[in-house]
Design an enzyme around this catalytic site. Structure first.
Site, short mmCIF file in Angstrom:
data_model
loop_
_atom_site.label_atom_id
_atom_site.label_comp_id
_atom_site.label_asym_id
_atom_site.label_seq_id
_atom_site.Cartn_x
_atom_site.Cartn_y
_atom_site.Cartn_z
N SER A 29 -26.10 76.06 73.69
CA SER A 29 -26.37 77.23 74.07
C SER A 29 -24.97 78.01 74.31
CB SER A 29 -27.01 77.42 75.14
OG SER A 29 -26.23 76.82 76.11
N ASP A 44 -28.25 77.37 69.93
CA ASP A 44 -29.41 77.78 70.74
C ASP A 44 -29.49 79.26 71.34
OD1 ASP A 44 -32.05 77.27 71.77
OD2 ASP A 44 -30.98 76.22 73.48
N HIS A 86 -38.94 77.82 79.73
CA HIS A 86 -38.02 77.12 79.87
C HIS A 86 -38.02 76.50 81.43
CE1 HIS A 86 -36.39 79.60 76.73
NE2 HIS A 86 -36.14 78.50 76.29
N ASP A 107 -34.15 70.31 76.72
CA ASP A 107 -32.93 70.46 77.37
C ASP A 107 -33.38 69.96 78.76
OD1 ASP A 107 -30.69 70.87 78.54
OD2 ASP A 107 -30.69 73.10 78.21
P1 13P Z 1 -36.68 73.17 78.15
O1 13P Z 1 -36.19 73.88 79.27
O2 13P Z 1 -38.34 72.92 78.23
O3 13P Z 1 -36.00 71.88 77.83
O4 13P Z 1 -36.40 73.92 76.81
C1 13P Z 1 -35.11 73.88 76.33
C2 13P Z 1 -35.03 75.25 75.26
O5 13P Z 1 -36.12 75.62 75.05
C3 13P Z 1 -33.88 75.20 74.80
O6 13P Z 1 -33.82 76.57 73.95
O1 G3H Z 2 -32.97 77.48 76.73
C1 G3H Z 2 -32.04 77.33 77.22
C2 G3H Z 2 -31.46 76.13 77.20
O2 G3H Z 2 -32.05 75.24 78.32
C3 G3H Z 2 -30.00 76.20 77.50
O3 G3H Z 2 -29.62 76.36 78.85
O4 G3H Z 2 -28.02 78.35 78.70
O5 G3H Z 2 -28.17 76.87 80.93
O6 G3H Z 2 -27.15 75.93 78.63
P1 G3H Z 2 -28.04 76.88 79.43
ZN ZN Z 3 -35.03 78.25 74.25
#
Ligand code: 13P
Ligand code: G3H
Ligand code: ZN
Length: 309
Positions: free
Chosen positions: A50, A82, A180, A256
């Site tokens: 991300s 991401d 998420h 994630d």
């Molecule tokens: P989770 O929080 O369910 O692991 O989803 C991760 C995600 O969609 C990252 O883009």
């Molecule tokens: O969908 C988001 C992912 O879980 C990434 O999370 O922005 O905290 O790295 P983050």
């Molecule tokens: Zn996501």
């Protein structure tokens, strides 16, 4: 084999009815844990970062870690941005060598999402990079944008077809009830498989992506809570539903939260059981092992991607 795009792995996933896990990476232990799992399972895999992961790890380190990792394996590995928040972040990742980017225009209205996605697609395709886009809103927290459950907006299958045709995006993330983080459902888990089916009827050859698809593995939550954590009532998408999605036209499943839980549960355990330990390798080694074990389970028993490299 160098980094690949997701094109061929997605084509195979559609032909052979399995999904490819896309795992969020933030540091060396996660990269190694995920790649070791892919190697042992002989599975294609997507490593995704991300924009906040890139800020944390620094783009150069991420690139070099992934490059080092793929030297040790022959399975197809894609490196993906991401939730790309804007054109500039997508451009930075494309220029740095990512083979896939997501432009997340889901916070904009339809026309703005189309225009932004198209701009990224034009830049990416000229450079051999593929693009994931998103239509519909997930419930919960998406990066900095907070979408309350009442705002949750499922993907409209007709709009999805128009969106893919107008933008030329290579894959599409849809909203069918996932969200998420560690708190996905208040009562029973429910996904709108009817929407997935309608999207697949309209777009049979477009790889479909599920975000927010961690199981929030109960044993990991239990271990975290047992050793001083405080994440009561966490709940994710059950494995059976993810297996059904993998066999019903979903090509990419994002994970994630389960990796965060795997890592944190092992670290908490060592901290609690061995308070005298202060060598980071003492807790990062079992943490890396737990990530590998968790990813292997998903590839083998849930996404059905083992042996598909
Ligand atoms: P989770 O929080 O369910 O692991 O989803 C991760 C995600 O969609 C990252 O883009
Ligand atoms: O969908 C988001 C992912 O879980 C990434 O999370 O922005 O905290 O790295 P983050
Ligand atoms: Zn996501």
């Amino acid at each position: 084999m160098g980094l690949v795009t997701t094109k061929e792995m997605f084509e195979k996933s559609i032909r052979e009815h399995f999904a490819i896990g896309a795992f969020n990476v933030n540091n060396m232990e996660i990269v190694q844990g995920v790649l070791d799992a892919a190697k042992e399972e002989n599975s294609p895999v997507i490593l995704q970062a991300s924009s906040s992961a890139i800020k944390y790890a620094r783009i150069n380190y991420l690139m070099k870690m992934v490059e080092a990792g793929i030297e040790e394996t022959d399975v197809p590995v894609a490196l993906h941005l991401d939730h790309g928040p804007d054109f500039e972040t997508c451009k930075m990742c494309i220029d740095a060598g990512f083979t896939s980017v997501m432009i997340d225009g889901s916070k904009y209205d339809f026309e703005e999402n189309v225009a932004l996605t198209k701009k990224v697609v034009d830049y990416a395709h000229e450079r051999g990079v593929v693009v994931e886009a998103e239509l519909g809103k997930l419930a919960g927290i998406e990066d900095d944008v907070n979408v309350s459950s009442s705002d949750a907006m499922f993907t409209d299958p007709d709009q999805a077809k128009e969106f893919v045709e107008r933008t030329g995006c290579d894959s599409l993330a849809i909203a069918i009830g996932t969200s998420h983080g560690a708190y996905k459902f208040k009562g029973d888990a429910k996904l709108r498989f009817d929407i997935l089916q309608k999207v697949k009827e309209k777009l049979p050859n477009t790889p479909i992506v599920l975000h927010g698809a961690s199981t929030v593995i109960p044993e990991l939550v239990e271990t975290c809570n047992k050793y001083g954590g405080n994440i009561p009532g966490a709940k994710g998408v059950p494995d059976e539903m993810l297996r059904e999605a993998s066999q019903s036209g979903v090509s990419k499943i994002n994970v994630d939260t389960d990796l965060r839980l795997a890592m944190t549960s092992e670290i908490r355990k060592v901290f609690a059981e061995e308070p005298e330990a202060f060598d980071p390798r003492k807790y990062l080694t079992p943490a890396r092992e737990k990530i590998k074990e968790t990813v292997k389970h998903k590839m083998r028993d849930v996404f059905l991607s083992s042996g598909k490299a």
